[in-house]
Design an enzyme around this catalytic site. Structure first.
Site, PDB file in Angstrom:
ATOM      1  CE1 TYR A 129      15.657   0.857 -27.901  1.00 53.74           C
ATOM      2  CE2 TYR A 129      13.644  -0.283 -27.247  1.00 53.74           C
ATOM      3  CZ  TYR A 129      14.701   0.564 -26.946  1.00 53.74           C
ATOM      4  OH  TYR A 129      14.801   1.113 -25.683  1.00 53.74           O
ATOM      5  CB  SER A 153      14.646  -1.807 -23.078  1.00 59.80           C
ATOM      6  OG  SER A 153      13.239  -1.716 -23.150  1.00 59.80           O
ATOM      7  N   GLY A 173      25.073   9.724 -24.255  1.00 57.95           N
ATOM      8  CA  GLY A 173      23.691  10.197 -24.464  1.00 57.95           C
ATOM      9  C   GLY A 173      23.127  10.952 -23.282  1.00 57.95           C
TER      10      GLY A 173
HETATM   11  N1  LIG Z   1      12.311   5.987 -22.583  1.00 59.89           N
HETATM   12  C1  LIG Z   1      11.945   4.739 -22.340  1.00 59.89           C
HETATM   13  O1  LIG Z   1      10.766   4.435 -22.113  1.00 59.89           O
HETATM   14  C2  LIG Z   1      12.980   3.652 -22.310  1.00 59.89           C
HETATM   15  C3  LIG Z   1      12.558   2.353 -21.959  1.00 59.89           C
HETATM   16  C4  LIG Z   1      13.508   1.345 -21.914  1.00 59.89           C
HETATM   17  C5  LIG Z   1      14.844   1.627 -22.197  1.00 59.89           C
HETATM   18  N2  LIG Z   1      15.219   2.896 -22.533  1.00 59.89           N
HETATM   19  C6  LIG Z   1      16.635   3.141 -22.829  1.00 59.89           C
HETATM   20  O2  LIG Z   1      17.087   4.255 -22.068  1.00 59.89           O
HETATM   21  C7  LIG Z   1      18.238   4.814 -22.702  1.00 59.89           C
HETATM   22  C8  LIG Z   1      18.102   6.328 -22.722  1.00 59.89           C
HETATM   23  O3  LIG Z   1      17.019   6.651 -23.564  1.00 59.89           O
HETATM   24  P1  LIG Z   1      16.014   7.869 -23.306  1.00 59.89           P
HETATM   25  O4  LIG Z   1      14.678   7.294 -23.090  1.00 59.89           O
HETATM   26  O5  LIG Z   1      16.583   8.810 -22.324  1.00 59.89           O
HETATM   27  O6  LIG Z   1      15.985   8.499 -24.781  1.00 59.89           O
HETATM   28  P2  LIG Z   1      16.428   9.894 -25.395  1.00 59.89           P
HETATM   29  O7  LIG Z   1      15.869  11.010 -24.592  1.00 59.89           O
HETATM   30  O8  LIG Z   1      16.065   9.800 -26.841  1.00 59.89           O
HETATM   31  O9  LIG Z   1      18.021   9.876 -25.252  1.00 59.89           O
HETATM   32  C9  LIG Z   1      18.781   9.020 -26.049  1.00 59.89           C
HETATM   33  C10 LIG Z   1      20.203   9.532 -26.095  1.00 59.89           C
HETATM   34  O10 LIG Z   1      20.971   8.659 -26.959  1.00 59.89           O
HETATM   35  C11 LIG Z   1      21.667   9.460 -27.872  1.00 59.89           C
HETATM   36  N3  LIG Z   1      21.948   8.773 -29.124  1.00 59.89           N
HETATM   37  C12 LIG Z   1      21.058   8.236 -29.992  1.00 59.89           C
HETATM   38  N4  LIG Z   1      21.686   7.723 -31.052  1.00 59.89           N
HETATM   39  C13 LIG Z   1      23.009   7.960 -30.871  1.00 59.89           C
HETATM   40  C14 LIG Z   1      24.171   7.683 -31.631  1.00 59.89           C
HETATM   41  N5  LIG Z   1      24.119   7.075 -32.825  1.00 59.89           N
HETATM   42  N6  LIG Z   1      25.371   8.060 -31.156  1.00 59.89           N
HETATM   43  C15 LIG Z   1      25.459   8.688 -29.956  1.00 59.89           C
HETATM   44  N7  LIG Z   1      24.396   8.972 -29.188  1.00 59.89           N
HETATM   45  C16 LIG Z   1      23.186   8.607 -29.641  1.00 59.89           C
HETATM   46  C17 LIG Z   1      20.783  10.672 -28.103  1.00 59.89           C
HETATM   47  O11 LIG Z   1      21.536  11.724 -28.670  1.00 59.89           O
HETATM   48  P3  LIG Z   1      20.864  12.808 -29.667  1.00 59.89           P
HETATM   49  O12 LIG Z   1      20.147  13.798 -28.780  1.00 59.89           O
HETATM   50  O13 LIG Z   1      22.027  13.366 -30.399  1.00 59.89           O
HETATM   51  O14 LIG Z   1      19.928  12.061 -30.557  1.00 59.89           O
HETATM   52  C18 LIG Z   1      20.331  10.946 -26.673  1.00 59.89           C
HETATM   53  O15 LIG Z   1      21.318  11.641 -25.982  1.00 59.89           O
HETATM   54  C19 LIG Z   1      18.308   4.182 -24.103  1.00 59.89           C
HETATM   55  O16 LIG Z   1      19.308   3.185 -24.100  1.00 59.89           O
HETATM   56  C20 LIG Z   1      16.936   3.536 -24.262  1.00 59.89           C
HETATM   57  O17 LIG Z   1      16.984   2.414 -25.123  1.00 59.89           O
HETATM   58  C21 LIG Z   1      14.320   3.917 -22.601  1.00 59.89           C
END
Ligand SMILES: NC(=O)c1ccc[n+]([C@@H]2O[C@H](COP(=O)([O-])OP(=O)(O)OC[C@H]3O[C@@H](n4cnc5c(N)ncnc54)[C@H](OP(=O)(O)O)[C@@H]3O)[C@@H](O)[C@H]2O)c1
Length: 281
Positions: free
Chosen positions: A168, A140, A11
């Protein structure tokens, strides 16, 4: 720039993963970016090649975490390179999207936990033979919402909530339980592992949540993706091996919820996950 180590990150086309990959490349890592779309990953790959001045600094691996066959193919494609693996970053995650995976698991649990569980398992021997190595899993603080623990009876069915948020939370609880058990399995192997909360970060992670709920998930004071990648980078680069298995927030180990500290649940999740992925090992 000389590339002395290899990292695989899931991702990395956007959000926290994108910044993590770019910063790792500045530290001399050759990056394998595993994701759903080469087209959407190309810009990050170009950026990494420009930073390092090398065309071989970034490679794309197709990966759909909601399909265990795709996870197996992704791991195999990396193993076929014959390269060492020094760092695996289980970063990808979906939130608020409901449904089930190709193999019939609840979507968030299946993609965020089970997909990464299989990916890690398939790369474990490679990580061990490349030691010192690390596995970093982006969990998270939302794991605290799953205070009743893992809903064992609901994991092999489609999401049952309206928002997908409870599912989630369970998937992030599973990330932490997995990390703890992985540390036990890897003890004395030279491979250390860490789980973390990145902060509340302005990314696309909630893009699938029903529209009426979206305003509740956005507020001022969210971290930028650059800020949100700092704890991941700390775990990737500087957290001591003696802290393997711990859960980090703001670049330091912190306590988890009671449900995430439950050793029996960590064992059960490991054993069950092993059963669920056995046809893909
Ligand atoms: N943002 C927050 O506030 C927050 C808080 C706590 C934890 N997190 C965690 O941080 C991590 C990164 O998230 P982010 O905030 O950077 O979100 P993001 O910008 O939405 O990035 C998520 C990534 O995961 C990929 N992904 C989603 N579903 C997938 C699948 N089925 N197979 C392969 N790849 C997949 C997406 O690919 P596509 O572009 O193809 O969809 C994207 O590259 C996640 O694990 C999230 O749970 C985030």
């Amino acid at each position: 720039m000389e590339l002395t180590r290899n990292a695989l990150i899931t991702g990395a086309n956007t959000g926290i993963g994108r910044v993590t990959a770019i910063e790792l490349s500045k530290q001399g890592y050759r990056l394998f970016l595993a994701g759903r779309s080469l087209q959407r990953t190309q810009a990050v790959m170009d950026e990494i090649c420009a930073i390092t001045g090398r065309q071989d600094a970034a490679h794309f691996l197709p990966l759909h975490l909601d399909d265990l066959a795709s996870v197996k193919a992704c791991a195999q494609q990396f193993l076929d390179t014959g390269l060492d693996l020094h760092l695996l970053v289980n970063n990808a995650g979906l939130a608020g999207k409901r449904g089930s995976t190709q193999q019939g698991f609840e979507l968030a649990f299946g993609a965020n936990h089970l997909g990464h569980f299989l990916l890690t398992l398939l790369l474990l021997d490679k990580l061990k033979s490349s030691a010192p190595a690390r596995v970093v899993t982006v969990a998270s603080r939302a794991h605290r919402m799953a205070f009743k623990g893992v809903p064992w009876g609901k994991l092999q069915q489609s999401s049952s909530s309206l928002s997908g948020v409870p599912e989630y939370a369970v998937s992030k609880l599973a990330n932490i339980l997995f990390n703890r058990q992985l540390a036990a399995v890897l003890s004395a192997s030279g491979v250390s592992c860490y789980a973390l909360h990145p902060g509340v970060v302005a990314t696309e992670v909630w893009r699938e949540v029903p529209r009426f709920l979206q305003p509740l998930l956005r507020w001022r004071g969210m971290l930028t993706p650059e800020q949100g990648a700092q704890t991941s980078l700390h775990c990737c680069l500087t957290a001591p091996a003696s802290e393997s298995g711990l859960y980090y927030d703001k670049c330091r180990p912190v306590s988890t919820s009671a449900a995430a500290s439950n050793q029996e649940a960590a064992h059960r999740l490991w054993d069950s996950s092993m059963q669920w992925v056995k046809d893909f090992l």
